[in-house]
Design an enzyme around this catalytic site. Structure first.
Site, PDB file in Angstrom:
ATOM      1  N   ASP A 172     -12.826   7.825   1.437  1.00  0.00           N
ATOM      2  CA  ASP A 172     -11.423   8.107   1.344  1.00  0.00           C
ATOM      3  C   ASP A 172     -11.117   8.794   2.886  1.00  0.00           C
ATOM      4  O   ASP A 172     -10.481   9.925   2.795  1.00  0.00           O
ATOM      5  CB  ASP A 172     -11.263   9.381   0.165  1.00  0.00           C
ATOM      6  CG  ASP A 172      -9.959   9.541   0.090  1.00  0.00           C
ATOM      7  OD1 ASP A 172      -8.977   8.896   0.268  1.00  0.00           O
ATOM      8  OD2 ASP A 172      -9.758  10.718  -0.567  1.00  0.00           O
ATOM      9  N   HIS A 215     -11.931  18.627  -4.670  1.00  0.00           N
ATOM     10  CA  HIS A 215     -13.016  17.890  -5.309  1.00  0.00           C
ATOM     11  C   HIS A 215     -14.115  17.664  -4.082  1.00  0.00           C
ATOM     12  O   HIS A 215     -13.884  17.901  -2.826  1.00  0.00           O
ATOM     13  CB  HIS A 215     -12.475  16.486  -5.462  1.00  0.00           C
ATOM     14  CG  HIS A 215     -11.645  15.961  -4.319  1.00  0.00           C
ATOM     15  ND1 HIS A 215     -10.377  15.830  -4.694  1.00  0.00           N
ATOM     16  CD2 HIS A 215     -11.721  15.331  -3.254  1.00  0.00           C
ATOM     17  CE1 HIS A 215      -9.522  15.397  -3.357  1.00  0.00           C
ATOM     18  NE2 HIS A 215     -10.479  15.159  -2.834  1.00  0.00           N
ATOM     19  N   GLN A 283     -14.976  11.061  -6.170  1.00  0.00           N
ATOM     20  CA  GLN A 283     -14.536  12.407  -5.800  1.00  0.00           C
ATOM     21  C   GLN A 283     -14.568  13.189  -6.950  1.00  0.00           C
ATOM     22  O   GLN A 283     -13.667  12.680  -7.937  1.00  0.00           O
ATOM     23  CB  GLN A 283     -13.313  12.417  -4.922  1.00  0.00           C
ATOM     24  CG  GLN A 283     -13.486  11.737  -3.612  1.00  0.00           C
ATOM     25  CD  GLN A 283     -12.207  11.206  -2.867  1.00  0.00           C
ATOM     26  OE1 GLN A 283     -11.335  10.575  -3.638  1.00  0.00           O
ATOM     27  NE2 GLN A 283     -11.663  11.973  -1.850  1.00  0.00           N
ATOM     28  N   ARG A 313      -6.230  23.632   6.207  1.00  0.00           N
ATOM     29  CA  ARG A 313      -5.590  22.765   5.654  1.00  0.00           C
ATOM     30  C   ARG A 313      -6.092  22.548   4.504  1.00  0.00           C
ATOM     31  O   ARG A 313      -7.154  21.966   4.234  1.00  0.00           O
ATOM     32  CB  ARG A 313      -5.371  21.275   6.300  1.00  0.00           C
ATOM     33  CG  ARG A 313      -4.543  20.233   5.382  1.00  0.00           C
ATOM     34  CD  ARG A 313      -4.613  18.941   6.295  1.00  0.00           C
ATOM     35  NE  ARG A 313      -3.882  18.001   5.656  1.00  0.00           N
ATOM     36  CZ  ARG A 313      -4.157  16.976   4.530  1.00  0.00           C
ATOM     37  NH1 ARG A 313      -5.486  17.246   3.885  1.00  0.00           N
ATOM     38  NH2 ARG A 313      -3.527  16.204   4.283  1.00  0.00           N
ATOM     39  N   ASP A 315      -6.387  21.201   1.051  1.00  0.00           N
ATOM     40  CA  ASP A 315      -6.365  19.539   0.633  1.00  0.00           C
ATOM     41  C   ASP A 315      -5.993  19.518  -0.712  1.00  0.00           C
ATOM     42  O   ASP A 315      -6.836  20.193  -1.395  1.00  0.00           O
ATOM     43  CB  ASP A 315      -7.436  18.686   1.306  1.00  0.00           C
ATOM     44  CG  ASP A 315      -7.289  17.208   0.969  1.00  0.00           C
ATOM     45  OD1 ASP A 315      -6.395  16.540   1.474  1.00  0.00           O
ATOM     46  OD2 ASP A 315      -8.038  16.768  -0.207  1.00  0.00           O
ATOM     47  N   GLU A 357      -1.394  21.519   1.572  1.00  0.00           N
ATOM     48  CA  GLU A 357      -1.544  19.994   1.571  1.00  0.00           C
ATOM     49  C   GLU A 357      -0.887  19.792   0.156  1.00  0.00           C
ATOM     50  O   GLU A 357      -1.683  19.403  -0.771  1.00  0.00           O
ATOM     51  CB  GLU A 357      -2.528  19.302   1.854  1.00  0.00           C
ATOM     52  CG  GLU A 357      -1.947  17.832   2.221  1.00  0.00           C
ATOM     53  CD  GLU A 357      -2.699  16.683   1.054  1.00  0.00           C
ATOM     54  OE1 GLU A 357      -1.919  15.541   1.117  1.00  0.00           O
ATOM     55  OE2 GLU A 357      -3.070  17.037   0.225  1.00  0.00           O
ATOM     56  N   HIS A 426      -1.738  11.001   8.339  1.00  0.00           N
ATOM     57  CA  HIS A 426      -2.817   9.878   8.273  1.00  0.00           C
ATOM     58  C   HIS A 426      -2.673   9.087   6.840  1.00  0.00           C
ATOM     59  O   HIS A 426      -3.347   8.054   6.548  1.00  0.00           O
ATOM     60  CB  HIS A 426      -4.444  10.403   8.267  1.00  0.00           C
ATOM     61  CG  HIS A 426      -4.498  11.269   7.157  1.00  0.00           C
ATOM     62  ND1 HIS A 426      -3.896  12.679   7.187  1.00  0.00           N
ATOM     63  CD2 HIS A 426      -5.391  11.194   6.045  1.00  0.00           C
ATOM     64  CE1 HIS A 426      -4.321  13.073   6.090  1.00  0.00           C
ATOM     65  NE2 HIS A 426      -5.327  12.291   5.385  1.00  0.00           N
ATOM     66  N   ASP A 427      -1.766   9.630   6.088  1.00  0.00           N
ATOM     67  CA  ASP A 427      -1.362   9.103   4.743  1.00  0.00           C
ATOM     68  C   ASP A 427      -0.298   8.263   4.913  1.00  0.00           C
ATOM     69  O   ASP A 427       0.572   8.159   5.631  1.00  0.00           O
ATOM     70  CB  ASP A 427      -1.260  10.374   3.588  1.00  0.00           C
ATOM     71  CG  ASP A 427      -2.525  10.919   3.435  1.00  0.00           C
ATOM     72  OD1 ASP A 427      -3.755  10.186   3.119  1.00  0.00           O
ATOM     73  OD2 ASP A 427      -2.815  12.002   2.952  1.00  0.00           O
ATOM     74  N   ARG A 551      -4.475   2.475   4.473  1.00  0.00           N
ATOM     75  CA  ARG A 551      -4.155   3.579   5.421  1.00  0.00           C
ATOM     76  C   ARG A 551      -4.532   3.307   6.603  1.00  0.00           C
ATOM     77  O   ARG A 551      -4.014   4.098   7.553  1.00  0.00           O
ATOM     78  CB  ARG A 551      -4.302   4.933   4.637  1.00  0.00           C
ATOM     79  CG  ARG A 551      -3.489   5.084   3.362  1.00  0.00           C
ATOM     80  CD  ARG A 551      -3.962   6.405   2.601  1.00  0.00           C
ATOM     81  NE  ARG A 551      -5.026   6.313   2.215  1.00  0.00           N
ATOM     82  CZ  ARG A 551      -5.845   7.318   1.400  1.00  0.00           C
ATOM     83  NH1 ARG A 551      -5.122   8.602   1.198  1.00  0.00           N
ATOM     84  NH2 ARG A 551      -7.077   7.290   1.119  1.00  0.00           N
TER      85      ARG A 551
END
Ligand code: GLC
Length: 674
Positions: A172, A215, A283, A313, A315, A357, A426-427, A551
């Site tokens: 991921d 996760h 995850q 950050r 997540d 995020e 990046h997403d 991605r």
């Protein structure tokens, strides 16, 4: 005699340390219950701090007393029902004291600097640059070869991605962590991270890394122990003996990765249990209702902060708390936990800021800064996902009415926070557009979202964009979008068609976007390569670990040859880089763009022009953007009404000509008017 005096004054000083922190100065900030809790923890703190000089101890105690109420109020609703709550709080306070003792002196000085300048991250000089270390430089140590590049751009914040050890193979994009304490071996060592942080710090740049706290990877030692049947570690996750609870939860849970990983639960063959896996099957969601998880992650956070990380950050925070019958996102406990985490940093490593995020709907997004009892206590930054989505929506439709409407609906943010403003990351881009916002401007939400996906995948007749669909969700028709800023803005198509006029338009669109995020009074985050117009990289399919995740199309490797041409105005990269650098330079000299001041959306009454007013005691700055490739004529009355007295454009450093209250806006014009 002298000896005796000395020890007496030392004792007196020690006594004053205890007294000042717990009784006098901050007593008014503490409820009786919080004070009692803090006093219980005191003896542990005393011995943990004993190796420090008295002044240093005093500083920790002052901060502890100053912020303890926030910590207590964050944790009480989450863990307060437990019989071991007081012990947990004692352990937490001790953990803070121990990590404060270990904190390097240089970072303690930074802590004091930030105590003196708590709004450091809101400053108009702030500029973020975001990259995968492997794509930017290959290794952490090699990032140091590019410090001049970062500094030249005016970077003050660097988000390094995929830093901690993640699982082999599919991971991921690094968000499946197998070891929160070690730097990914492919990128270097913890020493490399520490020295990179120090080098960047020396040049005024703060390092941000991800704390993937929703996760961990199924290969993380906690998950391995859980797979082996260890009950202590099974309680670190959500594990169920059969499908009855998972099925009941599933009834209201959305799908994050409907294509890669349908469903939210995975059968673990080893333990025979069903495990909550919101994202990929590898995850495993951490169980934050277990206070041990809180303590583990806090310890990780302190260790990294003591290595020099200045921003975390956080997540996928929206998913941190689960509740039957809901979508298990944005639950109240998420904000309690985030308040507690933020307070832990404030007490122990005050130089550190937190970024949330949470890519969620506008109504929920604002909660990541804290509303109600959490006001201003949850995080320092949050991504302005709506601004990003609305930029792309207006660019495709050439119509700014939805953008104006949706962004005007945002409640005021606390003045102690900053939006992370961005165009790409990046997403993928998910079309977080509320149906009622769409309806209020005469659009059908589902149809508009469908249009945006068709437009940006390039399917739509006449689209300038080149992109790809990510995670088509058959159940609700959602199609998220991949692509770089440049490719989605038309540069890829224009180059392919060899059409210089289209190249010009694409450049204008990109610079419009950069001006929008730099002029919003937040922290602009430039995704690596967007300063040079890097295009989609379709070769990701050749790399085994990337092939399954499209991605990677918009995570190209840095093109250093292009970067070398950044000052050559005969090149596309030169025009983009120079244009962006100019915007950044003007931003640094524009006090209205400090994030602490209010930003209001101005309804220009013009369907193709978007405008905002950045308030400041020295006068308002209005930012005006033409979202079309045609010249537009704007009546300036709404700008005068928003507080503008003189029409001077800071970006072009020119007076703006006004005829009969109307100004002319060239294609994709951007004006910063004072
Ligand atoms: C965040 C990351 C994204 C990742 C997800 C799950 O949204 O930005 O890349 O897939 O979390 O960790």
């Amino acid at each position: 005699m002298i000896q005796q005096d000395f020890s007496t004054s030392e004792q007196a000083a020690e006594e004053s340390v205890k007294v000042s922190a717990f009784r006098h100065r901050h007593a008014h900030l503490l409820s009786a219950a919080a004070l009692a809790c803090l006093q219980k923890a005191n003896s542990g703190v005393e011995s943990a701090l004993s190796t420090l000089e008295v002044r240093d101890q005093q500083l920790f105690r002052l901060r502890l007393a100053r912020w303890f109420q926030n910590l207590y109020e964050g944790l009480l609703p989450v863990y307060g029902q437990r019989a071991d709550f007081d012990d947990f709080m004692e352990r937490l306070v001790l953990l803070m004291a121990r990590h404060y003792v270990q904190r390097p002196d240089e970072l303690k000085v930074l802590d004091v600097e930030r105590d003196l300048e708590p709004d450091w991250f809101q400053h108009e000089s702030m500029l973020g640059y975001v990259f995968y270390v492997e794509q930017f430089a290959g290794k952490l140590s090699k990032v140091r070869d590019h410090l001049d590049y970062l500094e030249e751009m005016g970077t003050s914040y660097v988000h390094l991605m995929k830093v901690m050890q993640s699982r082999d193979g599919e991971n991921d994009g690094g968000y499946a962590v197998t070891d929160y304490r070690s730097v990914d071996a492919s990128l270097g060592t913890n020493e490399d991270l520490e020295s990179l942080c120090a080098d960047l710090r020396a040049r005024g740049m703060s390092v941000c890394i991800d704390l993937v706290l929703n996760h961990c990877a199924q290969e993380h030692p906690w998950a391995l122990a859980a797979q082996g049947g260890d009950a202590r570690y099974q309680d670190y996750f959500y594990m169920y003996d059969d499908r009855s609870l998972p099925d009941a939860f599933e009834r209201t849970l959305p799908e994050v990765f409907p294509e890669f990983a349908p469903g939210n639960f995975t059968l673990d063959e080893n333990s025979g249990k069903w495990v909550w896996t919101t994202f990929n099957h590898f995850q495993w969601d951490l169980n934050w209702s277990n206070p041990e998880v809180f303590l583990e992650i806090v310890e990780v956070m302190f260790d990294l902060a003591n290595q020099g990380v200045e921003v975390f950050r956080l997540d996928a925070v929206a998913f941190m708390w689960k509740r039957m019958g809901t979508d298990s996102q944005n639950q109240e406990e998420v904000f309690d936990l985030m308040q507690a985490l933020r307070t832990c940093s404030r007490i122990t490593t005050p130089a550190v800021a937190h970024k949330a995020e949470a890519i969620v709907a506008p109504d929920d997004l604002i909660r990541y800064f804290g509303v109600g009892r959490h006001h201003g206590k949850v995080s320092n930054f949050a991504y302005h996902n709506s601004l990003m989505v609305q930029f792309w929506s207006s660019l495709a439709s050439r119509d700014t009415r939805l953008m104006t409407r949706a962004l005007s609906e945002f409640p005021r943010t606390p003045n102690s926070i900053a939006w992370g403003t961005y165009l790409r990351c990046h997403d993928d881009i998910g079309w977080a557009i509320a149906d009622d916002d769409a309806e209020s401007v005469g659009l059908n939400g589902a149809a508009h979202r469908h249009f945006l996906s068709s437009f940006y995948s390039g399917e739509f007749e006449g689209s300038f964009a080149r992109g790809g669909v990510f995670q088509f969700n058959k159940a609700n028709g959602d199609r998220r979008i991949n692509g770089t800023l440049a490719s989605l803005s038309g540069l890829e198509q224009a180059i392919e068609w060899g059409n210089p006029e289209l190249v010009d338009l694409a450049i204008e669109r990109i610079l419009l976007g950069h001006a929008l995020i730099c002029g919003f009074g937040g922290l602009p985050l430039i995704y690596m390569g967007d300063e040079l117009g890097l295009l989609n990289d379709y070769r990701y399919v050749d790399i085994a670990e990337h092939a399954g995740d499209s991605r990677w199309m918009h995570r190209p490797a840095m093109d250093w040859d292009r970067a070398d041409r950044r000052h050559d105005l005969n090149t596309i990269e030169g025009r983009l880089y120079t244009g962006l650098s100019h915007i950044i330079r003007v931003r640094r000299k524009t006090s209205q763009l400090n994030a602490r001041y209010d930003t209001d959306i101005v309804d220009t009454g013009h369907p193709h022009v978007f405008a905002i007013a950045n308030r400041h005691p020295l006068g308002t700055l209005a930012c005006v953007y033409n979202f079309t490739e045609s010249t537009q004529y704007l009546n300036v009355q709404p700008l005068y009404e928003s507080g503008i007295v003189e029409l001077y454009d800071k970006l072009s450093a020119r007076e703006i000509n006004v005829y009969n209250d109307v100004i002319e806006l060239s294609p994709y014009a951007r004006l910063w008017v004072t």
